[in-house]
Design a protein around this motif. Structure first.
Motif, PDB file in Angstrom:
ATOM      1  N   ASN A 129       0.830  -1.206   0.000  1.00  0.00           N
ATOM      2  CA  ASN A 129       0.000   0.000   0.000  1.00  0.00           C
ATOM      3  C   ASN A 129       0.863   1.253   0.000  1.00  0.00           C
ATOM      4  O   ASN A 129       0.548   2.248  -0.664  1.00  0.00           O
ATOM      5  CB  ASN A 129      -0.924   0.013   1.222  1.00  0.00           C
ATOM      6  CG  ASN A 129      -1.832  -1.186   1.290  1.00  0.00           C
ATOM      7  OD1 ASN A 129      -1.426  -2.229   1.779  1.00  0.00           O
ATOM      8  ND2 ASN A 129      -3.060  -1.043   0.821  1.00  0.00           N
ATOM      9  N   ILE A 130       1.954   1.209   0.753  1.00  0.00           N
ATOM     10  CA  ILE A 130       2.859   2.359   0.822  1.00  0.00           C
ATOM     11  C   ILE A 130       3.435   2.659  -0.562  1.00  0.00           C
ATOM     12  O   ILE A 130       3.539   3.825  -0.969  1.00  0.00           O
ATOM     13  CB  ILE A 130       3.984   2.098   1.847  1.00  0.00           C
ATOM     14  CG1 ILE A 130       3.397   2.030   3.258  1.00  0.00           C
ATOM     15  CG2 ILE A 130       5.051   3.189   1.760  1.00  0.00           C
ATOM     16  CD1 ILE A 130       4.377   1.589   4.328  1.00  0.00           C
ATOM     17  N   LYS A 131       3.769   1.602  -1.292  1.00  0.00           N
ATOM     18  CA  LYS A 131       4.281   1.788  -2.657  1.00  0.00           C
ATOM     19  C   LYS A 131       3.240   2.465  -3.539  1.00  0.00           C
ATOM     20  O   LYS A 131       3.546   3.389  -4.293  1.00  0.00           O
ATOM     21  CB  LYS A 131       4.662   0.434  -3.262  1.00  0.00           C
ATOM     22  CG  LYS A 131       5.884  -0.217  -2.642  1.00  0.00           C
ATOM     23  CD  LYS A 131       6.163  -1.555  -3.304  1.00  0.00           C
ATOM     24  CE  LYS A 131       7.352  -2.264  -2.642  1.00  0.00           C
ATOM     25  NZ  LYS A 131       7.593  -3.602  -3.255  1.00  0.00           N
ATOM     26  N   ARG A 132       1.972   2.015  -3.409  1.00  0.00           N
ATOM     27  CA  ARG A 132       0.906   2.593  -4.231  1.00  0.00           C
ATOM     28  C   ARG A 132       0.595   4.029  -3.818  1.00  0.00           C
ATOM     29  O   ARG A 132       0.268   4.870  -4.663  1.00  0.00           O
ATOM     30  CB  ARG A 132      -0.355   1.721  -4.148  1.00  0.00           C
ATOM     31  CG  ARG A 132      -0.209   0.370  -4.835  1.00  0.00           C
ATOM     32  CD  ARG A 132      -1.558  -0.297  -5.028  1.00  0.00           C
ATOM     33  NE  ARG A 132      -2.177  -0.683  -3.771  1.00  0.00           N
ATOM     34  CZ  ARG A 132      -1.992  -1.864  -3.179  1.00  0.00           C
ATOM     35  NH1 ARG A 132      -1.188  -2.760  -3.733  1.00  0.00           N
ATOM     36  NH2 ARG A 132      -2.600  -2.153  -2.045  1.00  0.00           N
ATOM     37  N   ILE A 133       0.705   4.324  -2.518  1.00  0.00           N
ATOM     38  CA  ILE A 133       0.484   5.693  -2.050  1.00  0.00           C
ATOM     39  C   ILE A 133       1.528   6.621  -2.663  1.00  0.00           C
ATOM     40  O   ILE A 133       1.220   7.722  -3.131  1.00  0.00           O
ATOM     41  CB  ILE A 133       0.536   5.755  -0.504  1.00  0.00           C
ATOM     42  CG1 ILE A 133      -0.689   5.044   0.091  1.00  0.00           C
ATOM     43  CG2 ILE A 133       0.578   7.209  -0.027  1.00  0.00           C
ATOM     44  CD1 ILE A 133      -0.604   4.858   1.592  1.00  0.00           C
ATOM     45  N   ARG A 134       2.769   6.172  -2.681  1.00  0.00           N
ATOM     46  CA  ARG A 134       3.849   6.972  -3.267  1.00  0.00           C
ATOM     47  C   ARG A 134       3.644   7.206  -4.755  1.00  0.00           C
ATOM     48  O   ARG A 134       3.961   8.269  -5.292  1.00  0.00           O
ATOM     49  CB  ARG A 134       5.190   6.275  -3.031  1.00  0.00           C
ATOM     50  CG  ARG A 134       5.682   6.343  -1.590  1.00  0.00           C
ATOM     51  CD  ARG A 134       6.953   5.539  -1.406  1.00  0.00           C
ATOM     52  NE  ARG A 134       7.512   5.696  -0.072  1.00  0.00           N
ATOM     53  CZ  ARG A 134       8.542   5.002   0.383  1.00  0.00           C
ATOM     54  NH1 ARG A 134       9.129   4.093  -0.388  1.00  0.00           N
ATOM     55  NH2 ARG A 134       8.986   5.194   1.616  1.00  0.00           N
ATOM     56  N   LEU A 135       3.079   6.194  -5.434  1.00  0.00           N
ATOM     57  CA  LEU A 135       2.847   6.300  -6.878  1.00  0.00           C
ATOM     58  C   LEU A 135       1.544   7.017  -7.209  1.00  0.00           C
ATOM     59  O   LEU A 135       1.266   7.320  -8.368  1.00  0.00           O
ATOM     60  CB  LEU A 135       2.831   4.894  -7.505  1.00  0.00           C
ATOM     61  CG  LEU A 135       4.157   4.120  -7.496  1.00  0.00           C
ATOM     62  CD1 LEU A 135       3.929   2.682  -7.959  1.00  0.00           C
ATOM     63  CD2 LEU A 135       5.186   4.814  -8.384  1.00  0.00           C
ATOM     64  N   GLY A 136       0.737   7.251  -6.174  1.00  0.00           N
ATOM     65  CA  GLY A 136      -0.546   7.908  -6.386  1.00  0.00           C
ATOM     66  C   GLY A 136      -1.604   6.994  -6.961  1.00  0.00           C
ATOM     67  O   GLY A 136      -2.574   7.461  -7.562  1.00  0.00           O
ATOM     68  N   THR A 137      -1.428   5.681  -6.786  1.00  0.00           N
ATOM     69  CA  THR A 137      -2.374   4.711  -7.355  1.00  0.00           C
ATOM     70  C   THR A 137      -3.178   3.961  -6.285  1.00  0.00           C
ATOM     71  O   THR A 137      -3.910   3.030  -6.620  1.00  0.00           O
ATOM     72  CB  THR A 137      -1.618   3.675  -8.218  1.00  0.00           C
ATOM     73  OG1 THR A 137      -0.627   3.006  -7.408  1.00  0.00           O
ATOM     74  CG2 THR A 137      -0.931   4.356  -9.385  1.00  0.00           C
ATOM     75  N   GLU A 138      -3.048   4.359  -5.037  1.00  0.00           N
ATOM     76  CA  GLU A 138      -3.779   3.672  -3.973  1.00  0.00           C
ATOM     77  C   GLU A 138      -5.283   3.928  -4.110  1.00  0.00           C
ATOM     78  O   GLU A 138      -5.727   5.041  -4.423  1.00  0.00           O
ATOM     79  CB  GLU A 138      -3.301   4.152  -2.596  1.00  0.00           C
ATOM     80  CG  GLU A 138      -4.008   3.516  -1.414  1.00  0.00           C
ATOM     81  CD  GLU A 138      -3.685   2.047  -1.218  1.00  0.00           C
ATOM     82  OE1 GLU A 138      -3.865   1.561  -0.085  1.00  0.00           O
ATOM     83  OE2 GLU A 138      -3.261   1.366  -2.180  1.00  0.00           O
ATOM     84  N   SER A 139      -6.082   2.888  -3.885  1.00  0.00           N
ATOM     85  CA  SER A 139      -7.539   3.001  -3.987  1.00  0.00           C
ATOM     86  C   SER A 139      -8.075   3.967  -2.928  1.00  0.00           C
ATOM     87  O   SER A 139      -7.565   4.022  -1.803  1.00  0.00           O
ATOM     88  CB  SER A 139      -8.190   1.630  -3.796  1.00  0.00           C
ATOM     89  OG  SER A 139      -7.787   0.745  -4.809  1.00  0.00           O
ATOM     90  N   LYS A 140      -9.122   4.704  -3.322  1.00  0.00           N
ATOM     91  CA  LYS A 140      -9.750   5.645  -2.399  1.00  0.00           C
ATOM     92  C   LYS A 140     -11.221   5.308  -2.221  1.00  0.00           C
ATOM     93  O   LYS A 140     -11.862   4.783  -3.125  1.00  0.00           O
ATOM     94  CB  LYS A 140      -9.602   7.079  -2.923  1.00  0.00           C
ATOM     95  CG  LYS A 140      -8.152   7.560  -2.966  1.00  0.00           C
ATOM     96  CD  LYS A 140      -8.077   9.029  -3.350  1.00  0.00           C
ATOM     97  CE  LYS A 140      -6.627   9.526  -3.324  1.00  0.00           C
ATOM     98  NZ  LYS A 140      -6.539  10.964  -3.651  1.00  0.00           N
ATOM     99  N   VAL A 141     -11.730   5.629  -1.046  1.00  0.00           N
ATOM    100  CA  VAL A 141     -13.137   5.353  -0.760  1.00  0.00           C
ATOM    101  C   VAL A 141     -14.014   6.373  -1.483  1.00  0.00           C
ATOM    102  O   VAL A 141     -13.589   7.515  -1.721  1.00  0.00           O
ATOM    103  CB  VAL A 141     -13.411   5.391   0.758  1.00  0.00           C
ATOM    104  CG1 VAL A 141     -12.630   4.298   1.471  1.00  0.00           C
ATOM    105  CG2 VAL A 141     -13.064   6.751   1.347  1.00  0.00           C
ATOM    106  N   PRO A 142     -15.246   5.992  -1.846  1.00  0.00           N
ATOM    107  CA  PRO A 142     -16.133   6.892  -2.604  1.00  0.00           C
ATOM    108  C   PRO A 142     -16.883   7.897  -1.733  1.00  0.00           C
ATOM    109  O   PRO A 142     -18.093   8.055  -1.829  1.00  0.00           O
ATOM    110  CB  PRO A 142     -17.093   5.911  -3.276  1.00  0.00           C
ATOM    111  CG  PRO A 142     -17.197   4.796  -2.294  1.00  0.00           C
ATOM    112  CD  PRO A 142     -15.811   4.645  -1.707  1.00  0.00           C
ATOM    113  N   PHE A 143     -16.151   8.559  -0.853  1.00  0.00           N
ATOM    114  CA  PHE A 143     -16.731   9.630  -0.031  1.00  0.00           C
ATOM    115  C   PHE A 143     -15.569  10.402   0.587  1.00  0.00           C
ATOM    116  O   PHE A 143     -14.405  10.038   0.437  1.00  0.00           O
ATOM    117  CB  PHE A 143     -17.647   9.063   1.068  1.00  0.00           C
ATOM    118  CG  PHE A 143     -16.971   8.093   2.009  1.00  0.00           C
ATOM    119  CD1 PHE A 143     -16.222   8.541   3.089  1.00  0.00           C
ATOM    120  CD2 PHE A 143     -17.075   6.727   1.808  1.00  0.00           C
ATOM    121  CE1 PHE A 143     -15.588   7.658   3.955  1.00  0.00           C
ATOM    122  CE2 PHE A 143     -16.456   5.827   2.668  1.00  0.00           C
ATOM    123  CZ  PHE A 143     -15.723   6.294   3.743  1.00  0.00           C
ATOM    124  N   GLY A 144     -15.900  11.469   1.271  1.00  0.00           N
ATOM    125  CA  GLY A 144     -14.873  12.237   1.951  1.00  0.00           C
ATOM    126  C   GLY A 144     -14.499  13.518   1.237  1.00  0.00           C
ATOM    127  O   GLY A 144     -15.087  13.900   0.220  1.00  0.00           O
TER     128      GLY A 144
END
Length: 205
Positions: free
Chosen positions: A179-194
């Motif tokens: 997940n940390i790798k995906r966060i750095r790449l900007g590809t981590e999944s996001k929830v449909p709210f917020g």
């Protein structure tokens, strides 16, 4: 000593119940480990099977930790519930009922905390939800919340809680390395709210 071992084994077996796998297979005909992130926990269940299944798995995973944490109370033992709860956390992560391939233990850890210190549980969950609202990433919210929770636990003057919180922080961050790798790449999944979420036409259909 025997009672301590039995409680820890019972906690491990409780934690080993693969809620996401069983609910996915029995109710939806899917093994969630074959979809999404491949994880058997709550977040991937929401992603693969939807809201209803996600809520069921979330409640089941929290309950596993809560029941495990209550074992010392139920059996009139002086052993710290957080220590027994570690058995459930290990079980959830390495479940004997699912080829030792489990989730990341965030929900189960929260369940143990609920049994041990409910006011601090409320604080921790509130902190997680606030971070989730602004980041929209469950993985990031889990890790950042734990990084704040551990030093905050010093206010309880409970060194066992602080020590175990610190251990869990390191453990869960390691479990989130992909997940940390995906966060750095900007590809981590996001929830449909917020914060910043805009509902698309597809979502409204």
């Amino acid at each position: 000593m025997v009672k301590t071992i039995l409680m820890f084994v019972a906690a491990y077996l409780l934690g080993s119940i693969p809620s996401g796998v069983w609910i996915g297979k029995k109710m939806y005909g899917k093994d969630i480990r074959e979809f999404g992130s491949g994880n058997s926990g709550t977040t991937n269940t929401f992603r693969v099977l939807g809201f209803k299944a996600g809520v069921m798995v979330l409640l089941a995973d929290v309950l596993k930790g809560t029941v495990a944490g209550m074992l010392p109370y139920l059996l009139h033992s002086d052993l710290n519930p957080m220590v027994v709860g570690l058995g459930a956390i290990i079980g959830h992560t390495f479940p004997i009922f699912a080829q030792f391939k489990g989730g990341k233990a965030v929900a189960t850890s929260a369940g143990v905390l609920l049994a041990y210190n409910s006011p601090f549980f409320i604080f921790s969950v509130s902190l997680f939800l606030i971070i989730l609202y602004f980041s929209r990433m469950v993985s990031f919210s889990s890790m950042l919340a734990l990084l704040i929770i551990t030093p905050s636990s010093l206010m309880t003057h409970d060194w066992i809680l602080t020590t175990i919180a610190g251990i869990l922080t390191i453990f869960i961050i390691i479990r989130h390395k992909e997940n940390i790798k995906r966060i750095r790449l900007g590809t981590e999944s996001k929830v449909p709210f917020g914060y910043g979420y805009k509902k698309s036409k597809k979502d409204s259909q």
